[in-house]
Design a protein around this motif. Structure first.
Motif, PDB file in Angstrom:
ATOM      1  N   UNK A  81       0.816  -1.204   0.000  1.00  0.00           N
ATOM      2  CA  UNK A  81       0.000   0.000   0.000  1.00  0.00           C
ATOM      3  C   UNK A  81       0.857   1.264   0.000  1.00  0.00           C
ATOM      4  N   UNK A  82       2.055   1.162   0.575  1.00  0.00           N
ATOM      5  CA  UNK A  82       2.966   2.303   0.547  1.00  0.00           C
ATOM      6  C   UNK A  82       3.397   2.608  -0.882  1.00  0.00           C
ATOM      7  N   UNK A  83       3.625   1.551  -1.671  1.00  0.00           N
ATOM      8  CA  UNK A  83       3.979   1.740  -3.076  1.00  0.00           C
ATOM      9  C   UNK A  83       2.800   2.313  -3.856  1.00  0.00           C
ATOM     10  N   UNK A  84       1.613   1.819  -3.563  1.00  0.00           N
ATOM     11  CA  UNK A  84       0.421   2.360  -4.213  1.00  0.00           C
ATOM     12  C   UNK A  84       0.286   3.853  -3.916  1.00  0.00           C
ATOM     13  N   UNK A  85       0.490   4.215  -2.658  1.00  0.00           N
ATOM     14  CA  UNK A  85       0.356   5.620  -2.260  1.00  0.00           C
ATOM     15  C   UNK A  85       1.339   6.503  -3.010  1.00  0.00           C
ATOM     16  N   UNK A  86       2.579   6.029  -3.124  1.00  0.00           N
ATOM     17  CA  UNK A  86       3.590   6.809  -3.831  1.00  0.00           C
ATOM     18  C   UNK A  86       3.203   7.016  -5.294  1.00  0.00           C
ATOM     19  N   UNK A  87       2.607   5.991  -5.908  1.00  0.00           N
ATOM     20  CA  UNK A  87       2.206   6.101  -7.310  1.00  0.00           C
ATOM     21  C   UNK A  87       1.028   7.050  -7.490  1.00  0.00           C
ATOM     22  N   UNK A  96      -6.437  17.855   0.528  1.00  0.00           N
ATOM     23  CA  UNK A  96      -6.202  18.217   1.921  1.00  0.00           C
ATOM     24  C   UNK A  96      -5.821  16.997   2.750  1.00  0.00           C
ATOM     25  N   UNK A  97      -5.164  17.254   3.869  1.00  0.00           N
ATOM     26  CA  UNK A  97      -4.659  16.159   4.700  1.00  0.00           C
ATOM     27  C   UNK A  97      -5.769  15.204   5.118  1.00  0.00           C
ATOM     28  N   UNK A  98      -6.897  15.738   5.558  1.00  0.00           N
ATOM     29  CA  UNK A  98      -7.996  14.881   5.979  1.00  0.00           C
ATOM     30  C   UNK A  98      -8.525  14.024   4.843  1.00  0.00           C
ATOM     31  N   UNK A  99      -8.594  14.609   3.649  1.00  0.00           N
ATOM     32  CA  UNK A  99      -9.053  13.861   2.477  1.00  0.00           C
ATOM     33  C   UNK A  99      -8.072  12.759   2.125  1.00  0.00           C
ATOM     34  N   UNK A 100      -6.781  13.075   2.188  1.00  0.00           N
ATOM     35  CA  UNK A 100      -5.762  12.065   1.879  1.00  0.00           C
ATOM     36  C   UNK A 100      -5.768  10.946   2.908  1.00  0.00           C
ATOM     37  N   UNK A 101      -6.017  11.296   4.169  1.00  0.00           N
ATOM     38  CA  UNK A 101      -6.083  10.269   5.219  1.00  0.00           C
ATOM     39  C   UNK A 101      -7.244   9.315   4.948  1.00  0.00           C
ATOM     40  N   UNK A 103      -8.589   8.721   2.010  1.00  0.00           N
ATOM     41  CA  UNK A 103      -8.235   7.953   0.815  1.00  0.00           C
ATOM     42  C   UNK A 103      -7.273   6.816   1.175  1.00  0.00           C
ATOM     43  N   UNK A 104      -6.343   7.084   2.090  1.00  0.00           N
ATOM     44  CA  UNK A 104      -5.398   6.051   2.512  1.00  0.00           C
ATOM     45  C   UNK A 104      -6.126   4.916   3.231  1.00  0.00           C
ATOM     46  N   UNK A 105      -7.086   5.273   4.074  1.00  0.00           N
ATOM     47  CA  UNK A 105      -7.854   4.243   4.774  1.00  0.00           C
ATOM     48  C   UNK A 105      -8.636   3.385   3.793  1.00  0.00           C
ATOM     49  N   UNK A 106      -9.207   3.995   2.774  1.00  0.00           N
ATOM     50  CA  UNK A 106     -10.058   3.290   1.825  1.00  0.00           C
ATOM     51  C   UNK A 106      -9.279   2.511   0.767  1.00  0.00           C
ATOM     52  N   UNK A 107      -7.985   2.709   0.687  1.00  0.00           N
ATOM     53  CA  UNK A 107      -7.218   2.107  -0.395  1.00  0.00           C
ATOM     54  C   UNK A 107      -7.202   0.582  -0.321  1.00  0.00           C
ATOM     55  N   UNK A 108      -7.554  -0.028  -1.433  1.00  0.00           N
ATOM     56  CA  UNK A 108      -7.445  -1.477  -1.611  1.00  0.00           C
ATOM     57  C   UNK A 108      -6.854  -1.709  -2.997  1.00  0.00           C
ATOM     58  N   UNK A 109      -6.500  -2.950  -3.282  1.00  0.00           N
ATOM     59  CA  UNK A 109      -5.864  -3.259  -4.560  1.00  0.00           C
ATOM     60  C   UNK A 109      -6.726  -2.829  -5.746  1.00  0.00           C
ATOM     61  N   UNK A 110      -8.031  -3.099  -5.651  1.00  0.00           N
ATOM     62  CA  UNK A 110      -8.921  -2.785  -6.763  1.00  0.00           C
ATOM     63  C   UNK A 110      -9.002  -1.279  -7.007  1.00  0.00           C
TER      64      UNK A 110
END
Length: 236
Positions: A81-87, A96-101, A103-110
Protein backbone atom coordinates in the motif's frame (compact mmCIF):
# COMPACT_ATOMS: atom_id res chain seq x y z
CA UNK A 1 -17.78 17.40 -13.60
CA UNK A 2 -16.80 16.02 -10.21
CA UNK A 3 -20.16 14.28 -9.94
CA UNK A 4 -19.65 12.66 -13.35
CA UNK A 5 -16.16 11.53 -12.33
CA UNK A 6 -17.52 10.05 -9.09
CA UNK A 7 -20.17 7.98 -10.87
CA UNK A 8 -17.71 6.95 -13.56
CA UNK A 9 -15.45 5.51 -10.85
CA UNK A 10 -18.47 3.79 -9.32
CA UNK A 11 -19.29 2.10 -12.61
CA UNK A 12 -15.69 1.25 -13.50
CA UNK A 13 -15.20 -0.69 -10.28
CA UNK A 14 -18.41 -2.72 -10.61
CA UNK A 15 -16.69 -5.84 -12.09
CA UNK A 16 -14.51 -6.17 -8.99
CA UNK A 17 -17.57 -6.87 -6.85
CA UNK A 18 -17.32 -10.43 -8.17
CA UNK A 19 -14.07 -10.68 -6.17
CA UNK A 20 -14.95 -8.57 -3.14
CA UNK A 21 -18.19 -10.42 -2.30
CA UNK A 22 -16.83 -13.99 -2.02
CA UNK A 23 -13.59 -12.84 -0.37
CA UNK A 24 -15.35 -10.85 2.35
CA UNK A 25 -17.90 -13.63 2.87
CA UNK A 26 -15.08 -16.12 3.25
CA UNK A 27 -13.28 -13.97 5.81
CA UNK A 28 -16.42 -13.68 7.93
CA UNK A 29 -16.95 -17.45 7.85
CA UNK A 30 -13.32 -18.37 8.55
CA UNK A 31 -12.99 -15.78 11.32
CA UNK A 32 -16.02 -17.20 13.08
CA UNK A 33 -14.63 -20.70 12.64
CA UNK A 34 -11.43 -19.46 14.29
CA UNK A 35 -13.36 -18.41 17.39
CA UNK A 36 -13.90 -14.68 16.89
CA UNK A 37 -17.31 -13.26 17.78
CA UNK A 38 -19.23 -11.09 15.34
CA UNK A 39 -18.09 -7.82 16.95
CA UNK A 40 -14.44 -8.87 16.69
CA UNK A 41 -14.87 -9.96 13.09
CA UNK A 42 -16.45 -6.66 12.09
CA UNK A 43 -13.96 -4.59 14.07
CA UNK A 44 -11.10 -6.32 12.27
CA UNK A 45 -12.71 -5.90 8.86
CA UNK A 46 -13.62 -2.23 9.37
CA UNK A 47 -10.34 -1.16 10.97
CA UNK A 48 -8.00 -3.10 8.68
CA UNK A 49 -10.04 -3.27 5.44
CA UNK A 50 -7.36 -5.44 3.83
CA UNK A 51 -8.31 -9.05 3.20
CA UNK A 52 -4.82 -10.48 2.73
CA UNK A 53 -3.56 -8.91 5.96
CA UNK A 54 -6.66 -10.02 7.85
CA UNK A 55 -6.25 -13.64 6.75
CA UNK A 56 -2.53 -13.51 7.61
CA UNK A 57 -3.14 -12.22 11.12
CA UNK A 58 -5.97 -14.67 11.64
CA UNK A 59 -3.86 -17.64 10.56
CA UNK A 60 -1.03 -16.69 12.92
CA UNK A 61 -3.39 -16.09 15.85
CA UNK A 62 -4.86 -19.56 15.25
CA UNK A 63 -1.33 -20.93 15.62
CA UNK A 64 -1.07 -19.13 19.00
CA UNK A 65 1.53 -16.69 17.72
CA UNK A 66 2.01 -13.54 19.85
CA UNK A 67 -0.18 -10.60 18.85
CA UNK A 68 2.92 -8.55 18.00
CA UNK A 69 4.06 -11.18 15.49
CA UNK A 70 0.59 -11.36 13.93
CA UNK A 71 0.47 -7.58 13.57
CA UNK A 72 3.99 -7.44 12.14
CA UNK A 73 3.18 -10.09 9.56
CA UNK A 74 -0.04 -8.33 8.60
CA UNK A 75 1.87 -5.07 8.20
CA UNK A 76 4.47 -6.76 6.01
CA UNK A 77 1.74 -8.13 3.75
CA UNK A 78 0.22 -4.66 3.48
CA UNK A 79 3.46 -2.82 2.69
CA UNK A 80 2.42 -2.76 -0.98
CA UNK A 81 0.00 0.00 0.00
CA UNK A 82 2.97 2.30 0.55
CA UNK A 83 3.98 1.74 -3.08
CA UNK A 84 0.42 2.36 -4.21
CA UNK A 85 0.36 5.62 -2.26
CA UNK A 86 3.59 6.81 -3.83
CA UNK A 87 2.21 6.10 -7.31
CA UNK A 88 -0.98 8.07 -6.55
CA UNK A 89 0.76 11.17 -5.17
CA UNK A 90 1.17 12.87 -8.59
CA UNK A 91 -2.57 12.52 -9.15
CA UNK A 92 -4.21 13.15 -5.77
CA UNK A 93 -1.36 14.41 -3.58
CA UNK A 94 -2.79 17.93 -3.74
CA UNK A 95 -5.84 16.99 -1.65
CA UNK A 96 -6.20 18.22 1.92
CA UNK A 97 -4.66 16.16 4.70
CA UNK A 98 -8.00 14.88 5.98
CA UNK A 99 -9.05 13.86 2.48
CA UNK A 100 -5.76 12.06 1.88
CA UNK A 101 -6.08 10.27 5.22
CA UNK A 102 -9.54 9.03 4.23
CA UNK A 103 -8.23 7.95 0.81
CA UNK A 104 -5.40 6.05 2.51
CA UNK A 105 -7.85 4.24 4.77
CA UNK A 106 -10.06 3.29 1.82
CA UNK A 107 -7.22 2.11 -0.40
CA UNK A 108 -7.45 -1.48 -1.61
CA UNK A 109 -5.86 -3.26 -4.56
CA UNK A 110 -8.92 -2.79 -6.76
CA UNK A 111 -9.17 0.95 -6.06
CA UNK A 112 -5.52 1.49 -6.92
CA UNK A 113 -5.65 -0.58 -10.09
CA UNK A 114 -8.78 1.08 -11.47
CA UNK A 115 -7.78 4.63 -10.49
CA UNK A 116 -4.23 4.53 -11.84
CA UNK A 117 -5.36 2.97 -15.11
CA UNK A 118 -7.93 5.71 -15.61
CA UNK A 119 -5.55 8.52 -14.63
CA UNK A 120 -3.00 7.31 -17.18
CA UNK A 121 -5.59 6.87 -19.93
CA UNK A 122 -7.20 10.28 -19.29
CA UNK A 123 -4.41 12.78 -18.60
CA UNK A 124 -6.89 15.62 -19.12
CA UNK A 125 -8.75 14.90 -15.88
CA UNK A 126 -8.64 17.80 -13.45
CA UNK A 127 -7.25 17.30 -9.97
CA UNK A 128 -10.70 17.55 -8.37
CA UNK A 129 -12.07 15.01 -10.85
CA UNK A 130 -9.32 12.57 -9.94
CA UNK A 131 -10.20 12.78 -6.25
CA UNK A 132 -13.91 12.38 -7.00
CA UNK A 133 -13.19 9.41 -9.25
CA UNK A 134 -11.21 7.67 -6.50
CA UNK A 135 -14.03 8.06 -4.01
CA UNK A 136 -16.48 6.79 -6.61
CA UNK A 137 -14.43 3.62 -6.91
CA UNK A 138 -14.45 3.01 -3.18
CA UNK A 139 -18.11 3.99 -2.69
CA UNK A 140 -19.05 0.72 -4.36
CA UNK A 141 -16.45 -1.55 -2.75
CA UNK A 142 -16.74 -0.56 0.92
CA UNK A 143 -20.45 -1.32 1.49
CA UNK A 144 -20.04 -4.74 -0.09
CA UNK A 145 -16.89 -5.41 1.96
CA UNK A 146 -18.54 -4.55 5.28
CA UNK A 147 -21.92 -6.08 4.51
CA UNK A 148 -20.65 -9.37 3.13
CA UNK A 149 -18.18 -9.75 6.02
CA UNK A 150 -21.12 -9.43 8.40
CA UNK A 151 -23.15 -11.91 6.35
CA UNK A 152 -20.25 -14.37 6.37
CA UNK A 153 -19.87 -13.99 10.13
CA UNK A 154 -23.57 -14.70 10.64
CA UNK A 155 -23.49 -17.67 8.26
CA UNK A 156 -20.39 -18.95 10.01
CA UNK A 157 -22.33 -19.55 13.22
CA UNK A 158 -24.57 -22.01 11.37
CA UNK A 159 -21.70 -24.13 10.07
CA UNK A 160 -20.81 -27.11 12.31
CA UNK A 161 -17.38 -26.88 13.95
CA UNK A 162 -16.61 -30.37 12.62
CA UNK A 163 -16.48 -28.91 9.10
CA UNK A 164 -13.05 -27.33 9.35
CA UNK A 165 -12.72 -24.38 6.98
CA UNK A 166 -9.00 -23.75 7.46
CA UNK A 167 -8.34 -24.86 3.89
CA UNK A 168 -10.35 -21.94 2.53
CA UNK A 169 -7.79 -19.25 3.38
CA UNK A 170 -4.85 -20.70 1.40
CA UNK A 171 -7.15 -21.48 -1.52
CA UNK A 172 -8.31 -17.88 -1.53
CA UNK A 173 -4.72 -16.60 -1.37
CA UNK A 174 -3.83 -18.72 -4.39
CA UNK A 175 -6.78 -17.32 -6.32
CA UNK A 176 -5.72 -13.76 -5.53
CA UNK A 177 -1.99 -14.22 -6.11
CA UNK A 178 -1.95 -16.29 -9.30
CA UNK A 179 -3.26 -13.56 -11.65
CA UNK A 180 -0.62 -11.15 -10.32
CA UNK A 181 2.36 -13.29 -11.40
CA UNK A 182 2.97 -11.43 -14.65
CA UNK A 183 6.74 -10.99 -14.68
CA UNK A 184 9.92 -12.88 -13.79
CA UNK A 185 10.46 -10.95 -10.51
CA UNK A 186 6.90 -11.79 -9.45
CA UNK A 187 7.29 -15.47 -10.26
CA UNK A 188 10.67 -15.74 -8.52
CA UNK A 189 9.41 -13.91 -5.44
CA UNK A 190 6.40 -16.22 -5.23
CA UNK A 191 8.51 -19.34 -5.69
CA UNK A 192 11.07 -18.24 -3.10
CA UNK A 193 8.34 -17.36 -0.61
CA UNK A 194 6.83 -20.84 -0.92
CA UNK A 195 10.23 -22.56 -0.58
CA UNK A 196 11.29 -20.43 2.39
CA UNK A 197 7.93 -20.83 4.12
CA UNK A 198 8.50 -24.59 4.02
CA UNK A 199 12.15 -24.34 5.12
CA UNK A 200 11.32 -21.89 7.93
CA UNK A 201 8.23 -23.76 9.14
CA UNK A 202 10.04 -24.70 12.33
CA UNK A 203 10.60 -21.09 13.39
CA UNK A 204 8.75 -20.21 16.61
CA UNK A 205 5.70 -17.94 16.88
CA UNK A 206 5.05 -17.72 13.16
CA UNK A 207 8.36 -15.94 12.47
CA UNK A 208 8.94 -18.26 9.51
CA UNK A 209 6.25 -16.47 7.51
CA UNK A 210 7.83 -13.06 8.11
CA UNK A 211 11.31 -14.38 7.26
CA UNK A 212 10.00 -15.99 4.06
CA UNK A 213 8.29 -12.77 3.03
CA UNK A 214 11.44 -10.71 3.60
CA UNK A 215 13.60 -13.11 1.58
CA UNK A 216 11.03 -13.20 -1.23
CA UNK A 217 10.82 -9.39 -1.39
CA UNK A 218 14.60 -9.16 -1.52
CA UNK A 219 14.81 -11.70 -4.36
CA UNK A 220 12.04 -9.97 -6.30
CA UNK A 221 13.61 -6.53 -5.90
CA UNK A 222 17.09 -7.74 -6.88
CA UNK A 223 15.70 -9.52 -9.94
CA UNK A 224 13.84 -6.40 -11.07
CA UNK A 225 16.95 -4.26 -10.60
CA UNK A 226 19.02 -6.75 -12.63
CA UNK A 227 16.47 -6.69 -15.45
CA UNK A 228 16.48 -2.89 -15.50
CA UNK A 229 20.27 -2.75 -15.63
CA UNK A 230 20.24 -5.23 -18.54
CA UNK A 231 17.67 -3.10 -20.38
CA UNK A 232 19.75 0.06 -19.87
CA UNK A 233 22.87 -1.70 -21.20
CA UNK A 234 20.98 -2.72 -24.32
CA UNK A 235 19.83 0.87 -24.89
CA UNK A 236 23.35 2.26 -24.43
Amino acid sequence: MRRNAFWQGYRDCAPFIAVVVPFSLLFGVVARDAGLDILQVMAMSVLVIAGASQFTALALLQENAPVFIALTAALAVNLRMALYSAALVPHVGHARLGTRALMAYLMVDQAYAVAVKTYEEKPGMSRDEKVAYYFGVMALICPFWYGCTLLGAVIGTAIPASLHLDFAAPVCFIAITAPLLRSLPHVLAAGVSVLCAILFAGFPAGLGLIAAALVAMLVGAQTEMALRRRALRRQA
